[in-house]
Design a protein around this motif. Structure first.
Motif, short mmCIF file in Angstrom:
data_model
loop_
_atom_site.label_atom_id
_atom_site.label_comp_id
_atom_site.label_asym_id
_atom_site.label_seq_id
_atom_site.Cartn_x
_atom_site.Cartn_y
_atom_site.Cartn_z
N ALA A 83 0.51 41.87 25.38
CA ALA A 83 0.23 42.36 24.02
C ALA A 83 0.85 43.74 23.77
O ALA A 83 0.68 44.31 22.71
N GLY A 84 1.53 44.27 24.79
CA GLY A 84 2.17 45.57 24.63
C GLY A 84 1.31 46.76 25.01
O GLY A 84 1.71 47.91 24.82
N VAL A 85 0.12 46.51 25.54
CA VAL A 85 -0.77 47.59 25.94
C VAL A 85 -0.29 48.13 27.29
O VAL A 85 -0.14 47.38 28.25
N ARG A 86 -0.04 49.43 27.33
CA ARG A 86 0.40 50.08 28.57
C ARG A 86 -0.73 50.98 29.06
O ARG A 86 -1.00 52.03 28.47
N LEU A 87 -1.39 50.55 30.10
CA LEU A 87 -2.49 51.31 30.68
C LEU A 87 -1.95 52.28 31.71
O LEU A 87 -0.98 51.98 32.42
N GLU A 88 -2.60 53.43 31.83
CA GLU A 88 -2.24 54.36 32.89
C GLU A 88 -2.55 53.71 34.24
O GLU A 88 -1.76 53.77 35.17
N LEU A 89 -3.73 53.06 34.33
CA LEU A 89 -4.12 52.35 35.53
C LEU A 89 -5.39 51.55 35.28
O LEU A 89 -6.05 51.73 34.27
N VAL A 90 -5.71 50.68 36.21
CA VAL A 90 -7.00 50.00 36.24
C VAL A 90 -7.67 50.42 37.54
O VAL A 90 -7.06 50.41 38.61
N GLU A 91 -8.92 50.84 37.41
CA GLU A 91 -9.65 51.36 38.57
C GLU A 91 -10.53 50.28 39.18
O GLU A 91 -11.33 49.65 38.49
N GLN A 92 -10.39 50.09 40.46
CA GLN A 92 -11.19 49.20 41.29
C GLN A 92 -11.60 47.90 40.59
O GLN A 92 -12.77 47.65 40.33
N PRO A 93 -10.62 47.03 40.33
CA PRO A 93 -10.95 45.78 39.64
C PRO A 93 -11.76 44.79 40.47
O PRO A 93 -12.50 43.98 39.91
N VAL A 94 -11.61 44.82 41.79
CA VAL A 94 -12.33 43.88 42.66
C VAL A 94 -13.23 44.64 43.63
O VAL A 94 -13.19 45.86 43.70
N LYS A 95 -14.02 43.92 44.37
CA LYS A 95 -14.93 44.54 45.34
C LYS A 95 -14.17 45.47 46.29
O LYS A 95 -13.01 45.22 46.63
#
Length: 85
Positions: free
Chosen positions: A42-54
Motif C-alpha cells: 500500500a506504499g506505507v514505509r515503516l521505520e521498523l516493526v518491533e518484536q513481531p513474534v515471541k
C-alpha cells in the motif's frame, strides 16, 4: 482494521514523522509477513516493526526478515550483551 489505521496515520504524517509498529510479540511469523507486505504494497514505509513474534522465536524472526523490506527490531530477547552477541 489495523491496516487502514496505519495507512491513514502514514498519509497524515508522511514526510513529517517516522512510524514504528510494536507488535509486542503478538503475531506469528506468517501473520507478520502478511501484515507487513500488505502495508508495504500500500506504499506505507515503516521505520521498523518491533518484536513481531515471541522473544524466543529466532526462526520466526529470520522468516520475517527474509520476506519483507521493513526492518525488524528484536528487543524482547535482549537483556544484556550476551544475548545481543
Amino acid at each position: 482494521m489495523i491496516y487502514e489505521r496505519v495507512k491513514a496515520i502514514y498519509a497524515a504524517v508522511a514526510g513529517k514523522a517516522l512510524i514504528r509498529l510494536d507488535a509486542n510479540q503478538g503475531w506469528t511469523a506468517k501473520e507478520a509477513v502478511y501484515a507487513l507486505r500488505k502495508l508495504e504494497d500500500a506504499g506505507v514505509r515503516l521505520e521498523l516493526v518491533e518484536q513481531p513474534v515471541k522473544a524466543y522465536d529466532l526462526d520466526g524472526l529470520k522468516y520475517i526478515t527474509e520476506r519483507v523490506h521493513t526492518p525488524v527490531m528484536a528487543d524482547e530477547s535482549s537483556f544484556g550483551p550476551r544475548e545481543v552477541i
